[in-house]
Design a protein around this motif. Structure first.
Motif, PDB file in Angstrom:
ATOM      1  N   UNK A  47     -13.607  79.129 -22.642  1.00 38.57           N
ATOM      2  CA  UNK A  47     -13.963  78.782 -21.276  1.00 38.57           C
ATOM      3  C   UNK A  47     -14.087  80.092 -20.520  1.00 38.57           C
ATOM      4  N   UNK A  48     -15.217  80.267 -19.845  1.00 36.37           N
ATOM      5  CA  UNK A  48     -15.476  81.491 -19.100  1.00 36.37           C
ATOM      6  C   UNK A  48     -15.591  81.121 -17.629  1.00 36.37           C
ATOM      7  N   UNK A  49     -14.807  81.787 -16.792  1.00 32.06           N
ATOM      8  CA  UNK A  49     -14.886  81.583 -15.351  1.00 32.06           C
ATOM      9  C   UNK A  49     -15.465  82.851 -14.740  1.00 32.06           C
ATOM     10  N   UNK A  50     -16.717  82.742 -14.275  1.00 33.81           N
ATOM     11  CA  UNK A  50     -17.423  83.869 -13.668  1.00 33.81           C
ATOM     12  C   UNK A  50     -17.130  83.913 -12.174  1.00 33.81           C
ATOM     13  N   UNK A  51     -16.930  85.112 -11.636  1.00 39.54           N
ATOM     14  CA  UNK A  51     -16.862  85.301 -10.195  1.00 39.54           C
ATOM     15  C   UNK A  51     -18.295  85.354  -9.676  1.00 39.54           C
ATOM     16  N   UNK A  52     -18.561  84.634  -8.588  1.00 40.53           N
ATOM     17  CA  UNK A  52     -19.908  84.667  -7.997  1.00 40.53           C
ATOM     18  C   UNK A  52     -20.046  85.891  -7.102  1.00 40.53           C
ATOM     19  N   UNK A  53     -21.265  86.383  -6.996  1.00 41.09           N
ATOM     20  CA  UNK A  53     -21.541  87.512  -6.116  1.00 41.09           C
ATOM     21  C   UNK A  53     -21.321  88.875  -6.750  1.00 41.09           C
ATOM     22  N   UNK A 101     -21.868  74.347 -22.052  1.00 38.83           N
ATOM     23  CA  UNK A 101     -21.813  73.328 -21.002  1.00 38.83           C
ATOM     24  C   UNK A 101     -21.308  73.962 -19.713  1.00 38.83           C
ATOM     25  N   UNK A 102     -21.719  73.367 -18.595  1.00 42.46           N
ATOM     26  CA  UNK A 102     -21.251  73.792 -17.280  1.00 42.46           C
ATOM     27  C   UNK A 102     -20.099  72.889 -16.879  1.00 42.46           C
ATOM     28  N   UNK A 103     -18.922  73.478 -16.674  1.00 41.09           N
ATOM     29  CA  UNK A 103     -17.737  72.706 -16.293  1.00 41.09           C
ATOM     30  C   UNK A 103     -17.608  72.531 -14.788  1.00 41.09           C
ATOM     31  N   UNK A 104     -17.818  73.614 -14.020  1.00 41.56           N
ATOM     32  CA  UNK A 104     -17.665  73.505 -12.565  1.00 41.56           C
ATOM     33  C   UNK A 104     -18.396  74.626 -11.852  1.00 41.56           C
ATOM     34  N   UNK A 105     -18.734  74.342 -10.572  1.00 42.97           N
ATOM     35  CA  UNK A 105     -19.371  75.323  -9.705  1.00 42.97           C
ATOM     36  C   UNK A 105     -18.696  75.219  -8.337  1.00 42.97           C
ATOM     37  N   UNK A 106     -18.224  76.361  -7.823  1.00 44.72           N
ATOM     38  CA  UNK A 106     -17.699  76.418  -6.460  1.00 44.72           C
ATOM     39  C   UNK A 106     -18.382  77.575  -5.750  1.00 44.72           C
ATOM     40  N   UNK A 107     -18.050  77.770  -4.471  1.00 41.73           N
ATOM     41  CA  UNK A 107     -18.604  78.904  -3.730  1.00 41.73           C
ATOM     42  C   UNK A 107     -18.130  80.236  -4.300  1.00 41.73           C
TER      43      UNK A 107
END
Length: 120
Positions: A47-53, A101-107
């Protein structure tokens, strides 16, 4: 004359097994690196959690995953050199022997799952 078994004593076998397990664990952890992302990996999936921006990328399971962009609930990532458009709830997209797969998207973050395809 006494006959000796060719196997090692039980404590030695346990120690060897423990060392082999530790070496495997270190190899799995050493196979993951990231910049602007957090990874949580097992033997066949991460599971990879990318920081946006930021220029977020991670190397997992022998492939590189990169966040290209996100708008609403649609995300574009690059995995194993191929760009993929993903939405939440979509079936896994296959690329280079992996299912993504895409698990979640937040700001703040985007979370995907990259797993090895069993048949590959």
């Amino acid at each position: 004359m006494t006959k000796r078994s060719a196997t090692a004593p039980a404590p030695l076998r346990r120690t060897a097994g423990l060392l082999a397990g530790l070496a495997l664990g270190v190899a799995v952890l050493a196979g993951c690196s990231s910049d602007g992302a957090d990874t949580d990996c097992g033997l066949d999936a991460c599971t990879i959690t990318f920081d946006r921006g930021v220029d977020a990328r991670a190397s997992v399971l022998g492939v590189e995953a990169k966040l290209v962009g996100a708008q609403g609930d649609q995300v574009t990532v690059e995995v194993a050199g191929e760009q993929l458009s993903l939405t939440i709830g979509q079936q896994a997209t296959e690329v280079g022997g992996f299912a993504v797969t895409l698990d979640s998207v937040t700001d703040q973050q985007v979370q995907i799952r990259v797993s090895r395809n069993p048949g590959s």
